[in-house]
Design a protein around this motif. Structure first.
Motif, mmCIF file in Angstrom:
data_model
loop_
_atom_site.group_PDB
_atom_site.id
_atom_site.type_symbol
_atom_site.label_atom_id
_atom_site.label_comp_id
_atom_site.label_asym_id
_atom_site.label_seq_id
_atom_site.Cartn_x
_atom_site.Cartn_y
_atom_site.Cartn_z
ATOM 1 N N PRO A 179 0.811 -1.226 0.000
ATOM 2 C CA PRO A 179 0.000 0.000 0.000
ATOM 3 C C PRO A 179 0.839 1.268 0.000
ATOM 4 O O PRO A 179 0.420 2.293 -0.540
ATOM 5 N N LEU A 180 2.024 1.202 0.609
ATOM 6 C CA LEU A 180 2.913 2.359 0.603
ATOM 7 C C LEU A 180 3.364 2.656 -0.823
ATOM 8 O O LEU A 180 3.417 3.811 -1.247
ATOM 9 N N PHE A 181 3.686 1.605 -1.564
ATOM 10 C CA PHE A 181 4.092 1.753 -2.967
ATOM 11 C C PHE A 181 2.972 2.383 -3.794
ATOM 12 O O PHE A 181 3.199 3.318 -4.563
ATOM 13 N N VAL A 182 1.750 1.888 -3.621
ATOM 14 C CA VAL A 182 0.603 2.414 -4.370
ATOM 15 C C VAL A 182 0.358 3.879 -4.015
ATOM 16 O O VAL A 182 0.045 4.703 -4.876
ATOM 17 N N ASP A 183 0.534 4.211 -2.732
ATOM 18 C CA ASP A 183 0.323 5.581 -2.278
ATOM 19 C C ASP A 183 1.327 6.531 -2.924
ATOM 20 O O ASP A 183 0.960 7.598 -3.426
ATOM 21 N N VAL A 184 2.595 6.133 -2.937
ATOM 22 C CA VAL A 184 3.633 6.981 -3.527
ATOM 23 C C VAL A 184 3.401 7.127 -5.029
ATOM 24 O O VAL A 184 3.491 8.237 -5.579
ATOM 25 N N CYS A 185 3.094 6.029 -5.695
ATOM 26 C CA CYS A 185 2.844 6.083 -7.141
ATOM 27 C C CYS A 185 1.655 6.986 -7.459
ATOM 28 O O CYS A 185 1.661 7.715 -8.453
ATOM 29 N N GLY A 186 0.639 6.942 -6.610
ATOM 30 C CA GLY A 186 -0.544 7.766 -6.839
ATOM 31 C C GLY A 186 -0.235 9.251 -6.810
ATOM 32 O O GLY A 186 -0.913 10.046 -7.481
ATOM 33 N N ASP A 187 0.799 9.636 -6.049
ATOM 34 C CA ASP A 187 1.183 11.047 -5.973
ATOM 35 C C ASP A 187 2.044 11.484 -7.152
ATOM 36 O O ASP A 187 2.163 12.675 -7.426
ATOM 37 N N ILE A 188 2.666 10.518 -7.842
ATOM 38 C CA ILE A 188 3.624 10.866 -8.891
ATOM 39 C C ILE A 188 3.061 10.657 -10.291
ATOM 40 O O ILE A 188 3.200 11.518 -11.160
ATOM 41 N N MET A 189 2.429 9.516 -10.507
ATOM 42 C CA MET A 189 2.028 9.166 -11.876
ATOM 43 C C MET A 189 0.752 9.887 -12.294
ATOM 44 O O MET A 189 -0.068 10.283 -11.476
ATOM 45 N N ASP A 190 0.609 10.051 -13.598
ATOM 46 C CA ASP A 190 -0.615 10.595 -14.159
ATOM 47 C C ASP A 190 -1.708 9.534 -14.120
ATOM 48 O O ASP A 190 -1.415 8.331 -14.122
ATOM 49 N N LYS A 191 -2.934 9.986 -14.129
ATOM 50 C CA LYS A 191 -4.062 9.068 -14.074
ATOM 51 C C LYS A 191 -4.044 8.076 -15.230
ATOM 52 O O LYS A 191 -4.340 6.891 -15.057
ATOM 53 N N LYS A 192 -3.673 8.537 -16.423
ATOM 54 C CA LYS A 192 -3.681 7.686 -17.605
ATOM 55 C C LYS A 192 -2.541 6.670 -17.598
ATOM 56 O O LYS A 192 -2.528 5.745 -18.413
ATOM 57 N N GLU A 193 -1.590 6.841 -16.672
ATOM 58 C CA GLU A 193 -0.428 5.956 -16.634
ATOM 59 C C GLU A 193 -0.583 4.812 -15.647
ATOM 60 O O GLU A 193 0.295 3.962 -15.552
ATOM 61 N N ARG A 194 -1.684 4.770 -14.917
ATOM 62 C CA ARG A 194 -1.814 3.810 -13.822
ATOM 63 C C ARG A 194 -1.600 2.364 -14.266
ATOM 64 O O ARG A 194 -0.825 1.627 -13.652
ATOM 65 N N ALA A 195 -2.313 1.942 -15.303
ATOM 66 C CA ALA A 195 -2.198 0.553 -15.760
ATOM 67 C C ALA A 195 -0.779 0.247 -16.227
ATOM 68 O O ALA A 195 -0.232 -0.833 -15.939
ATOM 69 N N THR A 196 -0.163 1.200 -16.933
ATOM 70 C CA THR A 196 1.194 1.002 -17.430
ATOM 71 C C THR A 196 2.190 0.906 -16.286
ATOM 72 O O THR A 196 3.088 0.058 -16.298
ATOM 73 N N VAL A 197 2.037 1.771 -15.275
ATOM 74 C CA VAL A 197 2.943 1.758 -14.125
ATOM 75 C C VAL A 197 2.859 0.431 -13.387
ATOM 76 O O VAL A 197 3.882 -0.176 -13.034
ATOM 77 N N MET A 198 1.639 -0.063 -13.150
ATOM 78 C CA MET A 198 1.471 -1.328 -12.433
ATOM 79 C C MET A 198 2.012 -2.495 -13.261
ATOM 80 O O MET A 198 2.546 -3.466 -12.717
ATOM 81 N N SER A 199 1.873 -2.396 -14.585
ATOM 82 C CA SER A 199 2.412 -3.437 -15.459
ATOM 83 C C SER A 199 3.934 -3.443 -15.417
ATOM 84 O O SER A 199 4.568 -4.505 -15.338
ATOM 85 N N ILE A 200 4.541 -2.252 -15.451
ATOM 86 C CA ILE A 200 6.000 -2.144 -15.368
ATOM 87 C C ILE A 200 6.498 -2.692 -14.034
ATOM 88 O O ILE A 200 7.511 -3.398 -13.970
ATOM 89 N N ASP A 201 5.767 -2.391 -12.967
ATOM 90 C CA ASP A 201 6.133 -2.898 -11.640
ATOM 91 C C ASP A 201 6.144 -4.420 -11.632
ATOM 92 O O ASP A 201 7.068 -5.051 -11.111
ATOM 93 N N SER A 202 5.115 -5.013 -12.203
ATOM 94 C CA SER A 202 5.024 -6.473 -12.251
ATOM 95 C C SER A 202 6.171 -7.077 -13.058
ATOM 96 O O SER A 202 6.792 -8.064 -12.639
#
Length: 258
Positions: A179-202
C-alpha cells in the motif's frame, strides 16, 4: 488435497461477485478506433514518460527489488520449516504421519501469515502519522536487509524458532509495504499511466527474480544457505542507498494535481 482445491473456488466466486458489483462510473471509455499501431505508439510514449520521472523510476525499482528478493528467498525458508516441524515433537497431531503433519502445520502457519499480513496491509496507513510513505518504503527495505543478516546468524546457530519469527516479520512487511508503494505512485504518476505503471512494476519484479534466482541458487548450493542470506542482506542495504528519497517533490505533487 482435492478438498483444498474445491474449497478454493469459494473465494474466487466471492471475488468475481465483488468485481461484478463495481459501479459503472469506474469504467473508463476506450477509443473505439484504436489500432495496434496506435496502441504500440501510445505504450512507448507512456514508457518514456514514466522512466523520465526519476522518483517514479526509483519507486518502481525499489518495489521490484524488494518483492524480487523476498520471492526468491521464501522457498529456501520452507525446508527449514519442515525440519522444525519434524524435530519439534508436536503431540497434538502425533497420530498422523510426518508427511501429513508437515502439510497440516504448514497450512496453519501460512494461514496465520496471511491473516496478519492482511491486518498489517489494512492498517499500515497509520504509520503515515509518523512519516511519509516514501520514507517508510526505504525504512522497510533497510529492515529487510537487517533481518536477512540476522537470518545468517540464527541459521548458522541452528536456532529454528528465530528463523520462523524472522520470516514471519518479513512476510508481514512484504504485504504491508505494497500500500505504501501504491500511495507513492498515486502522488507521482498521471491518471492515464496507472495501468502502465502497475504493469511495469510487475515486469520489474519478474525480471529481478530471473536475475537473482540462479545467483542465489548457486550460492546456496556451492557456498551455504546462511552465507546466501548474509550476502543478500548486505546487497539490500547497499542497494537501498541508491533508491532512497522516494517521496515526490512539491513540484511533482503540483504537476500531478494539475
Amino acid at each position: 488435497l482435492r478438498w483444498i482445491f474445491l474449497i478454493c473456488i469459494i473465494p474466487y466466486i466471492a471475488d468475481f461477485i465483488l468485481i461484478a458489483t463495481y459501479p459503472n462510473s469506474l469504467n473508463e471509455k476506450i477509443e473505439s478506433d484504436k489500432t495496434i499501431k496506435k496502441f504500440i505508439k501510445n505504450s512507448i510514449s507512456q514508457l518514456k514518460s514514466i522512466w523520465k520521472k526519476k522518483t517514479l523510476r526509483k519507486v518502481l525499482l525499489s518495489s521490484g527489488a524488494y518483492d524480487g528478493v523476498f520471492r526468491t528467498i521464501k522457498d529456501y525458508i520452507q525446508p527449514i520449516f519442515k525440519l522444525l516441524i519434524l524435530t519439534s515433537g508436536i503431540g497434538i497431531i502425533s497420530q498422523v504421519s510426518d508427511d501429513s503433519k508437515i502439510k497440516i502445520i504448514l497450512g496453519i502457519a501460512y494461514g496465520v501469515f496471511y491473516i496478519f499480513s492482511s491486518i498489517a496491509s489494512k492498517n499500515i496507513y497509520r504509520l503515515n502519522k509518523i512519516s511519509r510513505s516514501g520514507k517508510l518504503m526505504s525504512i522497510f527495505f533497510d529492515i529487510m536487509g537487517v533481518l536477512l543478516i540476522l537470518l545468517f546468524f540464527v541459521i548458522k546457530s541452528n536456532l529454528m524458532i528465530p528463523v520462523l519469527i524472522l520470516f514471519f516479520i518479513l512476510y508481514i512487511m512484504k504485504d504491508a509495504r505494497r500500500p505504501l508503494f501504491v500511495d507513492v505512485c498515486g502522488d507521482i504518476m498521471d491518471k492515464k499511466e496507472r495501468a502502465t505503471v502497475m504493469s511495469i512494476d510487475s515486469q520489474t519484479r519478474a525480471l529481478i527474480m530471473i536475475v537473482l534466482a540462479p545467483i542465489i541458487g548457486f550460492l546456496a548450493e556451492h557456498v551455504s544457505i546462511e552465507i546466501t542470506f548474509l550476502s543478500l542482506g548486505i546487497f539490500v542495504i547497499i542497494l537501498n542507498r541508491f533508491l532512497q528519497n522516494l517521496d515526490p517533490t512539491k513540484s511533482q505533487l503540483k504537476e500531478n494535481e494539475n
